[in-house]
Design a protein around this motif. Structure first.
Motif, short mmCIF file in Angstrom:
data_model
loop_
_atom_site.label_atom_id
_atom_site.label_comp_id
_atom_site.label_asym_id
_atom_site.label_seq_id
_atom_site.Cartn_x
_atom_site.Cartn_y
_atom_site.Cartn_z
N THR A 184 -5.57 15.05 24.76
CA THR A 184 -4.78 13.89 25.19
C THR A 184 -5.46 12.61 24.77
O THR A 184 -6.64 12.41 25.06
N MET A 185 -4.71 11.76 24.10
CA MET A 185 -5.22 10.48 23.65
C MET A 185 -4.56 9.36 24.44
O MET A 185 -3.39 9.45 24.80
N ARG A 186 -5.32 8.32 24.67
CA ARG A 186 -4.82 7.21 25.47
C ARG A 186 -4.04 6.22 24.62
O ARG A 186 -3.11 5.58 25.10
N ALA A 187 -4.44 6.07 23.38
CA ALA A 187 -3.78 5.10 22.49
C ALA A 187 -4.06 5.49 21.05
O ALA A 187 -4.96 6.28 20.77
N ALA B 218 -6.01 6.44 13.98
CA ALA B 218 -7.21 6.59 14.79
C ALA B 218 -6.77 6.58 16.25
O ALA B 218 -5.91 5.80 16.63
N ALA B 219 -7.37 7.45 17.02
CA ALA B 219 -6.93 7.59 18.41
C ALA B 219 -8.08 7.41 19.38
O ALA B 219 -9.23 7.73 19.07
N LEU C 196 5.78 8.31 -3.45
CA LEU C 196 7.14 7.84 -3.19
C LEU C 196 7.62 6.99 -4.35
O LEU C 196 6.84 6.30 -4.99
N HIS C 197 8.94 7.02 -4.57
CA HIS C 197 9.54 6.07 -5.50
C HIS C 197 9.91 4.82 -4.73
O HIS C 197 10.22 4.87 -3.53
N GLU C 198 9.88 3.71 -5.44
CA GLU C 198 10.28 2.45 -4.81
C GLU C 198 11.63 2.61 -4.13
O GLU C 198 12.55 3.23 -4.66
N GLY C 199 11.73 2.05 -2.94
CA GLY C 199 13.01 2.06 -2.24
C GLY C 199 13.22 3.25 -1.33
O GLY C 199 14.14 3.25 -0.51
N THR C 200 12.38 4.26 -1.47
CA THR C 200 12.51 5.43 -0.60
C THR C 200 11.60 5.29 0.60
O THR C 200 10.89 4.29 0.76
N GLY C 201 11.61 6.30 1.46
CA GLY C 201 10.77 6.23 2.66
C GLY C 201 10.24 7.60 3.03
O GLY C 201 10.67 8.62 2.48
N SER C 202 9.32 7.59 3.94
CA SER C 202 8.75 8.84 4.44
C SER C 202 7.97 8.55 5.70
O SER C 202 7.96 7.41 6.20
N ALA C 203 7.31 9.59 6.21
CA ALA C 203 6.55 9.43 7.44
C ALA C 203 5.19 10.10 7.31
O ALA C 203 5.05 11.15 6.68
N LEU C 204 4.21 9.45 7.90
CA LEU C 204 2.88 10.03 8.06
C LEU C 204 2.76 10.47 9.51
O LEU C 204 3.37 9.87 10.41
N ARG C 205 1.95 11.51 9.73
CA ARG C 205 1.87 12.04 11.08
C ARG C 205 0.43 12.34 11.44
O ARG C 205 -0.36 12.78 10.58
N CYS C 206 0.10 12.11 12.69
CA CYS C 206 -1.20 12.52 13.23
C CYS C 206 -0.97 13.36 14.47
O CYS C 206 -0.24 12.94 15.38
N ASN C 207 -1.55 14.53 14.47
CA ASN C 207 -1.53 15.40 15.65
C ASN C 207 -2.90 15.38 16.31
O ASN C 207 -3.92 15.33 15.63
N PHE C 208 -2.89 15.43 17.62
CA PHE C 208 -4.13 15.35 18.38
C PHE C 208 -4.36 16.65 19.14
O PHE C 208 -3.42 17.22 19.70
N THR C 209 -5.59 17.10 19.17
CA THR C 209 -5.89 18.35 19.85
C THR C 209 -6.19 18.13 21.33
O THR C 209 -6.35 19.09 22.08
N LYS D 118 -13.55 3.97 22.01
CA LYS D 118 -13.97 4.34 20.66
C LYS D 118 -12.83 5.10 20.01
O LYS D 118 -12.01 5.72 20.67
N LEU D 119 -12.80 5.03 18.71
CA LEU D 119 -11.72 5.64 17.94
C LEU D 119 -12.19 6.89 17.21
O LEU D 119 -13.30 6.91 16.68
N THR D 120 -11.34 7.90 17.17
CA THR D 120 -11.56 9.06 16.32
C THR D 120 -10.52 9.00 15.22
O THR D 120 -9.32 8.90 15.50
#
Lengths: 113, 110
Positions: B28-31, B88-89, B13-26, B97-99
């Protein structure tokens, strides 16, 4: 307020040695976790204690890895005998209870020659 | 297969810009918990969510257990945001415990 502490921060061992890593959880936390971090596998759970009782021993890591928690404020992870593939960062984390976030220590970087 | 799939693996990224990171779960996760690894290698907690969204400064995270994903949004990126981010989920199994995902290496440049 001390967080999770781990010692040593760095460890170099020869193949076949026994090494012991140490962890002190956040005071009052009931859950303690040991993880291993490598570039290939990412973070993997090794052991999980709840109120000093071993709840999970990480399946594939049972062979040469043994975690113990003799009291609520101290845990050890023993690797015996060490192999070069054990080179990784070993992280300890603690949590106050089920459903609460985990706090991580700075880790121990282990290099096995 | 992996229970937690994190993307992208690297982001510039360049300074001042934005974006998103994503995690998909295979499953159901509680948290979900998001971390950043600091210069000493320690994992610093960013967010812990059992549902909904949380915001802290230029960071915002969302978690949808039913749709099996979580996101971490960074806006107005700064040079000091550079580093490795992990999600971590917790599985819905009664233990917390976290995965972990494999991590995202973020590089913010001028």
């Amino acid at each position: 307020d001390a967080g999770v502490t781990q010692t040593p921060r760095h460890e170099v061992a020869e193949k076949g040695q026994t090494i012991i890593l140490k962890c002190e959880p956040v005071s009052g936390h009931n859950d303690l976790f040991w993880y291993r971090q490598t570039k290939i596998q990412g973070l993997e759970l090794l052991s999980y204690f709840r109120s000093k009782s071993l709840m999970e021993d990480g399946g594939a890591f049972k062979d040469r890895f043994k975690a113990e928690m003799l009291n609520s404020s101290f845990s050890t992870l023993k690797i015996q005998p060490t192999e070069p593939k054990d080179s990784a960062v070993y992280l300890c984390a603690s949590s106050s209870d089920w459903g609460y976030e985990q706090y991580f220590g700075p880790g121990t970087r282990l290099t096995v020659l | 297969g992996d229970q937690v799939e994190q993307s992208p693996s690297a982001l510039s990224l360049h300074e001042g810009t934005g974006s998103a990171l994503r995690c998909n779960f295979t499953t159901t996760m509680r948290a979900v918990q998001w971390f950043r690894k600091n210069s000493r290698g320690s994992l610093i907690n960013l967010f812990y969510l059992a549902s909904g969204t949380k915001e802290n400064g230029r960071l915002k995270s969302a978690f949808d257990s039913k749709e099996r994903y979580s996101t971490l949004h960074i806006r107005d990126a700064q040079l000091e945001d550079s580093g490795t981010y992990f999600c971590a989920a917790e599985a819905d199994s009664g233990y917390n415990k976290l995965t972990f995902g494999k991590g995202t290496v973020l590089l913010v440049s001028p």
